[in-house]
Motif scaffolding. Sequence first.
Motif, PDB file in Angstrom:
ATOM      1  N   LYS A   1      -0.244  23.717  30.123  1.00 55.37           N
ATOM      2  CA  LYS A   1      -0.043  22.859  31.297  1.00 55.37           C
ATOM      3  C   LYS A   1      -1.362  22.534  31.980  1.00 55.37           C
ATOM      4  O   LYS A   1      -1.584  21.429  32.465  1.00 55.37           O
ATOM      5  CB  LYS A   1       0.907  23.547  32.284  1.00 55.37           C
ATOM      6  N   LYS A   2      -2.286  23.520  32.046  1.00 53.22           N
ATOM      7  CA  LYS A   2      -3.567  23.301  32.694  1.00 53.22           C
ATOM      8  C   LYS A   2      -4.447  22.338  31.895  1.00 53.22           C
ATOM      9  O   LYS A   2      -5.306  21.661  32.462  1.00 53.22           O
ATOM     10  CB  LYS A   2      -4.284  24.628  32.903  1.00 53.22           C
ATOM     11  N   LEU A   3      -4.249  22.321  30.579  1.00 55.67           N
ATOM     12  CA  LEU A   3      -5.039  21.422  29.737  1.00 55.67           C
ATOM     13  C   LEU A   3      -4.425  20.032  29.647  1.00 55.67           C
ATOM     14  O   LEU A   3      -5.142  19.048  29.422  1.00 55.67           O
ATOM     15  CB  LEU A   3      -5.173  22.008  28.314  1.00 55.67           C
TER      16      LEU A   3
ATOM     17  N   LEU B   1     -12.718  20.279  26.192  1.00 50.54           N
ATOM     18  CA  LEU B   1     -13.402  20.834  25.027  1.00 50.54           C
ATOM     19  C   LEU B   1     -13.144  22.338  25.044  1.00 50.54           C
ATOM     20  O   LEU B   1     -13.523  23.038  25.982  1.00 50.54           O
ATOM     21  CB  LEU B   1     -14.908  20.570  25.075  1.00 50.54           C
ATOM     22  N   PHE B   2     -12.489  22.818  23.998  1.00 50.18           N
ATOM     23  CA  PHE B   2     -12.119  24.228  23.926  1.00 50.18           C
ATOM     24  C   PHE B   2     -12.821  24.815  22.691  1.00 50.18           C
ATOM     25  O   PHE B   2     -12.538  24.419  21.565  1.00 50.18           O
ATOM     26  CB  PHE B   2     -10.605  24.375  23.792  1.00 50.18           C
ATOM     27  N   VAL B   3     -13.750  25.741  22.909  1.00 47.27           N
ATOM     28  CA  VAL B   3     -14.477  26.377  21.808  1.00 47.27           C
ATOM     29  C   VAL B   3     -13.769  27.668  21.413  1.00 47.27           C
ATOM     30  O   VAL B   3     -13.528  28.534  22.266  1.00 47.27           O
ATOM     31  CB  VAL B   3     -15.933  26.676  22.198  1.00 47.27           C
TER      32      VAL B   3
ATOM     33  N   ILE C   1      -1.298  26.023  21.787  1.00 52.54           N
ATOM     34  CA  ILE C   1      -1.681  25.921  23.203  1.00 52.54           C
ATOM     35  C   ILE C   1      -2.503  24.670  23.487  1.00 52.54           C
ATOM     36  O   ILE C   1      -2.831  24.397  24.645  1.00 52.54           O
ATOM     37  CB  ILE C   1      -2.465  27.169  23.679  1.00 52.54           C
ATOM     38  N   PHE C   2      -2.879  23.919  22.426  1.00 51.99           N
ATOM     39  CA  PHE C   2      -3.732  22.751  22.635  1.00 51.99           C
ATOM     40  C   PHE C   2      -2.887  21.478  22.615  1.00 51.99           C
ATOM     41  O   PHE C   2      -2.473  21.018  21.553  1.00 51.99           O
ATOM     42  CB  PHE C   2      -4.816  22.667  21.561  1.00 51.99           C
ATOM     43  N   PRO C   3      -2.629  20.873  23.768  1.00 48.15           N
ATOM     44  CA  PRO C   3      -1.822  19.649  23.801  1.00 48.15           C
ATOM     45  C   PRO C   3      -2.647  18.441  23.328  1.00 48.15           C
ATOM     46  O   PRO C   3      -3.866  18.383  23.531  1.00 48.15           O
ATOM     47  CB  PRO C   3      -1.470  19.506  25.286  1.00 48.15           C
ATOM     48  N   ASP C   4      -1.980  17.523  22.674  1.00 47.57           N
ATOM     49  CA  ASP C   4      -2.631  16.283  22.246  1.00 47.57           C
ATOM     50  C   ASP C   4      -2.205  15.189  23.216  1.00 47.57           C
ATOM     51  O   ASP C   4      -1.090  14.668  23.147  1.00 47.57           O
ATOM     52  CB  ASP C   4      -2.235  15.936  20.811  1.00 47.57           C
ATOM     53  N   CYS C   5      -3.102  14.839  24.143  1.00 44.23           N
ATOM     54  CA  CYS C   5      -2.776  13.868  25.198  1.00 44.23           C
ATOM     55  C   CYS C   5      -3.349  12.496  24.889  1.00 44.23           C
ATOM     56  O   CYS C   5      -3.400  11.634  25.783  1.00 44.23           O
ATOM     57  CB  CYS C   5      -3.303  14.365  26.539  1.00 44.23           C
TER      58      CYS C   5
ATOM     59  N   ARG D   1      -8.886  11.930  23.627  1.00 48.48           N
ATOM     60  CA  ARG D   1     -10.128  12.334  22.970  1.00 48.48           C
ATOM     61  C   ARG D   1     -10.538  13.761  23.330  1.00 48.48           C
ATOM     62  O   ARG D   1     -11.718  14.081  23.423  1.00 48.48           O
ATOM     63  CB  ARG D   1     -11.261  11.346  23.293  1.00 48.48           C
ATOM     64  N   SER D   2      -9.554  14.630  23.500  1.00 45.59           N
ATOM     65  CA  SER D   2      -9.858  16.051  23.677  1.00 45.59           C
ATOM     66  C   SER D   2     -10.291  16.642  22.330  1.00 45.59           C
ATOM     67  O   SER D   2      -9.948  16.126  21.261  1.00 45.59           O
ATOM     68  CB  SER D   2      -8.643  16.802  24.214  1.00 45.59           C
ATOM     69  N   ARG D   3     -11.027  17.742  22.388  1.00 47.52           N
ATOM     70  CA  ARG D   3     -11.574  18.344  21.174  1.00 47.52           C
ATOM     71  C   ARG D   3     -11.455  19.866  21.208  1.00 47.52           C
ATOM     72  O   ARG D   3     -11.542  20.499  22.275  1.00 47.52           O
ATOM     73  CB  ARG D   3     -13.058  17.981  21.000  1.00 47.52           C
ATOM     74  N   VAL D   4     -11.282  20.450  20.002  1.00 43.68           N
ATOM     75  CA  VAL D   4     -11.389  21.898  19.807  1.00 43.68           C
ATOM     76  C   VAL D   4     -12.549  22.120  18.845  1.00 43.68           C
ATOM     77  O   VAL D   4     -12.586  21.528  17.765  1.00 43.68           O
ATOM     78  CB  VAL D   4     -10.100  22.508  19.236  1.00 43.68           C
ATOM     79  N   LEU D   5     -13.504  22.950  19.223  1.00 39.43           N
ATOM     80  CA  LEU D   5     -14.643  23.278  18.379  1.00 39.43           C
ATOM     81  C   LEU D   5     -14.466  24.706  17.877  1.00 39.43           C
ATOM     82  O   LEU D   5     -14.345  25.642  18.672  1.00 39.43           O
ATOM     83  CB  LEU D   5     -15.951  23.150  19.166  1.00 39.43           C
ATOM     84  N   LEU D   6     -14.433  24.871  16.575  1.00 36.29           N
ATOM     85  CA  LEU D   6     -14.094  26.154  15.971  1.00 36.29           C
ATOM     86  C   LEU D   6     -15.245  26.618  15.085  1.00 36.29           C
ATOM     87  O   LEU D   6     -15.761  25.841  14.280  1.00 36.29           O
ATOM     88  CB  LEU D   6     -12.803  25.974  15.156  1.00 36.29           C
TER      89      LEU D   6
END
Length: 901
Positions: free
Chosen positions: A249-251, A257-259, A275-279, A282-287
């Motif tokens: 919800k907070k995201l 950008l979530f690393v 836990i990573f919503p696709d809104c 152009r949000s990103r997860v860096l792994l």
Amino acid sequence: MAAYSVVISLLQTLNQRNPELFHSLTAEALDSVRSTAEYFQNVLENSSKSRFDTEKIKSLEEKIRLAVSYAEDVVEMKISQIVKGSSWTFGILQHQDLLPLVENMDTTKKQVMEIVSHHADQVLELSRDSLIATSSTSYPMLEDDIVQGLDDDLEIIINRLKGQPRDLVVVTISGMGGIGKTTLAKKAYDQLTIRYHFDILAWVTISQEFRGRNVLLEALHCISKQKVSVNAKDYNEMDDSELADLVQKKLKGRRYLFVVDDIWSTDVWDSLRQIFPDCNNRSRVLLTTRETEVAMYANTCSPHKMRLLSLENGWRLLCDKVFGPKRDHPPELEEIGKVIVEKCQGLPLTISVIAGHLSKIARTLEGWKDVARNLSEIIASHPDECLGVLGLSYHHLPNRLKPCFLSMGDFPEDFQVETQRLIQLWIAQGFIRNFENGKTLEEVGIDYLEDLISRNLIQARKRRFNGEIKACGIHDILREFCLLEAEMTKHMHVERTRPTLPTQRHTARHFSFQTRSSSFADFSEILPTDARSIFLFPHLDQPLEPYIKLLGILPIYRHNHVIHEFFSRFDLLRVLVIFNTDVWFESFPLVITTLFHLRYLQFPFHVKIPGSISKLQNLQTLICSGHTLPREIWMMKNLRYIRLEVPSHFPGPRIGSLVTGMPHLEELSGVCYYSCTKKVLSGLPNLRSLTIHLPYNQKIIPHHQLDMFGLTKLEAFKLHGAPYLRDPIKRFGFPTSLRRLSLSRCCYFDWADITSTVMMLPNLEVLKLIHCETSSNECRLSDEWRMSDKDKFKSLKLLLLSGTNLKHWEASSVNFPNLKRLVLKKCCNLQEIPADFGEICTLESIELHDCSPTAEDSAKNIEQEQEDMGNNILKVCIIHNNNWAVEIIDLLMPSSKCRMF
């Protein structure tokens, strides 16, 4: 780990037992031993995945190791005694001989069951949260130092983080431990353009211990710093699902950008992915991960693979850490400094550790030379800073892969070992037992190797055009960890200095001697009689050795009584590798033929091999230099690979012999042309690889055609030809199963025969023509290769022409519809490459080594034309090697530190 490897080895021994040697009661006893060993295997596999107390695991493993080692020793020793006739009771292993070991195994099993029962919740019950553990921080605390050479990587990562796709994108960074993954992620995370681009930035470090709740709390802690939110005390009253919903919800609705740093498992990623919503913003997860499999799983499109530092960037990093940002260093230290950096092999972590050491010593040339000489010892003296970081990758391995990884310590630094030989050694040493999903042991071995490469623990040094691993090696710092871990777990002992007389014999079972100079007497003093593998690498640092060999100046070893005394002690030996020696033996040491359990033998025999070698009924791989094999070789039914280092005679079975063939032989390399008669080849129905030599003496050139049509499984064929053989290609009847064909040093060579004969092979993928020339005295032969539109190499993917006198080549894209790689070496007469080759849609590269200027120009024109049309896949590489003397030496005598076989 040593416990697991001996359990697998025992199970392999029991699976390969000869029923003729056992009574029914004996068989029952051995089945009981097998059942107990399988129980131990299950316990060890589960304990390696659990949070079981470390000291308890060590105690449990040591109990199992001792009991199983004793059991295998008894079984194999009794069999050896029976075969030798020293304990012959109707030629059968007696039941009473096994009673002590059965009782010992049962007693140990009860002790293990008692330990397990007290910790069943930890050993046998695994929850998702215990798959990998937790050590989460809101910001990376390690690898804070700037690493030189990351600018290009940084640009790639920033572009991917700020790229156009509006949907959620996972950007992955993978690479071995200590290569700078976290540093690169941190540099991107800290960029002002990134901070202004995203509304929310969060960083969690997973590490090897994962607990979902801790990661969620850490994520909320990061987000709370940037956004007014619920009081942190309220988090403790929520369960895990409520925390996950809150993070989501907070995201949601914000560009974030979530690393996710240092993730080790696809299961962990599955638990986090939700836990990573696709809104669509152009949000990103860096792994970041050490596991290539995890990176590919999270994003199959474009995982970013970290590369080792170049020498230049490594030197800059060393200077930064020793001399400061200005890099003011004494000029006399630069040369030796670069030697030190080169020995670090581009790993930033190693360079940083060595730089820390250099900063504490006097800045003198002699001091730095001493560091270069003792680099391995310095690294080993910093276990927490260096080896501990790399050790995480090893400790995360499943038990089945650990002995395979540690076996890389068998070989000296900078060593490349052929994939096929490495897997044969794994099988011979008992590291691979199971046939998984119907696969052969070799196929399971390939899976193991690819898994270790995916985890960035072993490096693929050479690959075939189709991605198959041809040769592999290991980074020196990982090798250093190998040696320490193998010694600590009593799995293997590696001697790198001249051995001194020990107070007691080693308890390991695998030994490698990589000493500058040692004798058999030195080795004998420290080796236990139950040794299973012995590798001898004498005189590794003798720079004149290749030239001595080249000139034929070789000492002959005549002390066979010393050899007999040495080898007669090792009745249980499975692997014997004597490599790179400048000693030739005057005669074959007959004592070796008494080593009944031997499965892998590599030895510098330059003499006739006796018929008594057939006593080695368990032998699977034979690599030697004997000029003649005995007829008794046909009695060795378990032989799978024969490699002869010099052209050798391979006789057919004796007339009237009951021996009909060698059904398991898959590779035969180094035999003479005249040995390959129809009778010989018909006895090798499962042959997959064949290398033959033609004689250089014009008087003994054979006239018969070599009919290989019956070799329906043959995939690879190499011919080392003769300058006097006419129509070399027409002398062979190639089977349609052939995938790789290599012809070298064939004169009287007609290009038309390639089109009319070789082209007809429907499965041919690789064609190599090396020093194949048309004779200047043979007017009917042409130095032109003309191909019509009807001529098609339908499956060919790699074409290599080296040292040919081809002048004109008329061909088009139609002739090679699936070609991927074209390699031309020393084709000095070739005027140009067919211009139409640019239209081959599958073509990825054209390589030219020391070719004519006009041929180089034609290649450049093809590349430019394709670029103008928008085709950026095709790459042209032009190389000039003017050091012909070095090239000749390398061709005749490859460096021992670069190749094994």
